[in-house]
Design an enzyme around this catalytic site. Structure first.
Site, PDB file in Angstrom:
ATOM      1  N   GLY A  27      -6.765   0.422  -1.104  1.00 32.71           N
ATOM      2  CA  GLY A  27      -5.668  -0.153  -1.894  1.00 32.71           C
ATOM      3  C   GLY A  27      -5.938   0.004  -3.386  1.00 32.71           C
ATOM      4  CG  HIS A  28      -9.168  -2.086  -5.341  1.00 30.59           C
ATOM      5  ND1 HIS A  28      -9.955  -2.612  -4.356  1.00 30.59           N
ATOM      6  CD2 HIS A  28      -8.717  -3.141  -6.068  1.00 30.59           C
ATOM      7  CE1 HIS A  28      -9.997  -3.928  -4.484  1.00 30.59           C
ATOM      8  NE2 HIS A  28      -9.239  -4.285  -5.502  1.00 30.59           N
ATOM      9  N   GLY A  34      -1.002  -4.346  -7.260  1.00 30.27           N
ATOM     10  CA  GLY A  34      -0.554  -4.154  -5.874  1.00 30.27           C
ATOM     11  C   GLY A  34       0.472  -5.198  -5.471  1.00 30.27           C
ATOM     12  CG  ASP A  85      -2.695 -10.154  -4.702  1.00 29.80           C
ATOM     13  OD1 ASP A  85      -3.096 -11.150  -4.099  1.00 29.80           O
ATOM     14  OD2 ASP A  85      -3.339  -9.098  -4.760  1.00 29.80           O
ATOM     15  CB  SER A 145     -11.999  -7.542  -2.008  1.00 27.54           C
ATOM     16  OG  SER A 145     -11.471  -6.557  -2.855  1.00 27.54           O
TER      17      SER A 145
END
Ligand code: PAF
Length: 283
Positions: free
Chosen positions: A36-37, A147, A150, A186
């Site tokens: 995702g990061h 993202g 959130d 995470s």
């Protein structure tokens, strides 16, 4: 890729790029990178000439008894991963650099921060807004990437940027999921093999919502649907609902009818240890 740790280093570098006429993207993170990061970093690289990634586990966005101490950290691992996607600068300040002695200012986006995760984690979004505001002031990016996992955080940051006349374009990027459907986070590192089924309850709730809205021809009573999803999650072993809500996708206010303008947002505590969040459109 350059690793910098001070405000003056990152500011000097970005100002030098701006003097050359280059555009700069910021990807704010708390580290322990996952796909995702990396996808945020890649997108940032496509949309700006230079990419700065900040890596800072922000103590002021964690409440008492939350997972600040156990939040996964490994700068070497994260540096190697950031290099693979062409990040130009990894900015990893210490807590003292970010919050020097005497620090006492906070940024609050009032109404949007109150419900959903803000209800379960009082003060969380004040901590997020404060650090993101500081990062924007320190790095002075042209664009910043967040993202959509959130979702509430993204809405709050967009509001803060408008309200406080910040000169940065905020870009939201789609949720990246494991093959199983679990949204990447995470915090997934804390899940055990036996938590797998419980962790998928969020995605199952979103799927159920989509199917019900489609079967009803595009709109359905929101409270009824919330009740069904809550029941489905609560009856999954190892799951405890924190909240399930269907809200207007911009204002995040509860809606009466779930349709194409609404968003299902949910938070679930898995095995009483790991709090997972997820969200999705219903059409
Ligand atoms: O989403 C996160 O990882 C954090 O909340 C952020 C935006 C980096 C602020 O600490």
């Amino acid at each position: 890729m350059k690793l910098v740790t001070t405000v003056s280093q990152v500011r000097q570098q970005v100002r030098a790029w701006h003097d050359e006429g280059l555009t700069v993207a910021l990807v704010p993170t708390m580290g322990w990178f996952h796909e995702g990061h990396l996808s945020l970093m890649r997108t940032a690289g496509h949309q700006a000439d230079r990419v700065v990634v900040s890596l800072f586990v922000n103590p002021i966005q964690f409440g008492e008894g939350e997972d600040l101490d156990s939040y996964p950290r490994d700068l070497e691992r994260d540096s190697e991963m950031a290099k693979t996607v062409g990040v130009d600068v990894l900015y990893s300040p210490t807590v003292d650099e970010m919050y020097p002695a005497g620090f006492q200012s906070m940024v609050r986006v009032r109404d949007l921060s109150m419900g959903l995760c803000g209800g379960s984690r009082p003060g969380h979004f004040d901590g997020v807004c404060t650090v993101v505001c500081k990062l924007f002031n320190q790095v002075e990016p042209d664009k910043a990437f967040f993202g959509e996992k959130d979702y509430q955080q993204l809405a709050i940051i967009r509001r803060m940027v408008i309200d406080l006349d910040m000169d940065v374009e905020v870009i939201g990027c789609p949720i990246v999921r494991e093959e199983s459907g679990l949204a990447m986070s995470s915090r997934n590192v804390h899940l055990r093999d036996e938590d797998q089924d419980a962790s998928l309850s969020l995605m199952r709730g979103i799927d159920h919502g989509r199917k019900r809205v489609a079967a009803a021809g595009g709109s359905i009573d929101a409270a009824e649907l919330v009740g069904e999803i809550e029941k489905q999650i609560e009856t999954t072993p190892g799951c405890r609902v924190d909240y399930v809500r269907i809200v207007d996708c911009d204002s995040l206010v509860d809606v009466k009818t779930a349709d194409k303008n609404s968003r299902l947002i949910l938070a679930v505590k898995v095995a009483d240890r790991v709090r997972l969040i997820d969200n999705g459109s219903l059409v």
